[in-house]
Design a protein around this motif. Structure first.
Motif, PDB file in Angstrom:
ATOM      1  N   MET A 126       0.910  -1.112  -0.060  1.00  0.00           N
ATOM      2  CA  MET A 126      -0.022  -0.080   0.165  1.00  0.00           C
ATOM      3  C   MET A 126       0.940   1.327   0.035  1.00  0.00           C
ATOM      4  SD  MET A 126      -3.332  -0.686   2.068  1.00  0.00           S
ATOM      5  CE  MET A 126      -4.529  -1.252   0.872  1.00  0.00           C
ATOM      6  N   GLU A 181       2.462  -1.151   7.662  1.00  0.00           N
ATOM      7  CA  GLU A 181       1.183  -0.777   7.917  1.00  0.00           C
ATOM      8  C   GLU A 181      -0.079  -0.671   7.063  1.00  0.00           C
ATOM      9  OE1 GLU A 181       0.484   0.007  11.595  1.00  0.00           O
ATOM     10  OE2 GLU A 181       2.423  -0.459  12.172  1.00  0.00           O
ATOM     11  N   ASP A 182      -0.926  -1.246   7.314  1.00  0.00           N
ATOM     12  CA  ASP A 182      -2.071  -0.971   6.565  1.00  0.00           C
ATOM     13  C   ASP A 182      -3.119   0.013   6.871  1.00  0.00           C
ATOM     14  OD1 ASP A 182      -4.560  -1.420   5.150  1.00  0.00           O
ATOM     15  OD2 ASP A 182      -5.086  -3.170   5.999  1.00  0.00           O
TER      16      ASP A 182
END
Length: 158
Positions: free
Chosen positions: A1, A132-133
């Protein structure tokens, strides 16, 4: 991401392009410059179309960028280590003393447990490490906390 950020409580795609110090100037778009390059070319960059942003490291002074605050759409404050909190003061100064209204983004070592504190001093955008999402972090921050206002509760009982 990699290209996702949290901006004003929403997970969005980051449309800003970081221009490296040795890279030629792209003809258009929202561009994010390193501190040294921005300071050396601020007048020229301020006259080009598109969004204008600068990345500050903890040791960078605010003074050279203050005349350009009304033209800067994004100020990215980089946290090289979790324990380096100098940019908390920088963010607070930009928002309160200097009246900066644009996007104030925290980058680098930025994690879930810091977001509430960062928002309190003026950050409204967060670029998290790839581990981290952003949506999971945002969901965790938005959920009720066990002690939503611990300082206030302690003052009431004193």
């Amino acid at each position: 991401m990699k290209n996702m950020i949290i901006l004003d409580g929403q997970v969005i795609t980051d449309h800003w392009r970081t221009v490296q110090d040795d890279e030629s100037l792209p003809p258009d778009g929202d561009l994010l410059f390193g501190y040294e390059r921005f300071v050396a070319n601020a007048l020229f960059y301020s006259q080009r179309p598109g969004g204008l942003g600068v990345v500050l490291q903890p040791e960078d002074s605010l003074e050279p960028i203050l005349p350009w605050l009304d033209r800067l759409n994004l100020i990215s404050l980089h946290f090289p280590r979790v324990a380096d909190g100098r940019h908390y003061s920088t963010a607070r100064l930009l928002r309160t003393r200097h009246g900066y209204q644009g996007e104030l983004r925290a980058t680098g070592e930025v994690y879930r447990d810091q977001l509430d504190f960062m928002r309190r001093v003026g950050f409204n955008a967060f670029h998290l490490p790839e581990s981290e999402d952003p949506q999971a972090v945002l969901n965790g921050v938005a959920s009720p906390r066990a002690y939503p206002d611990l300082q206030y509760d302690l003052l009431k009982t004193a």
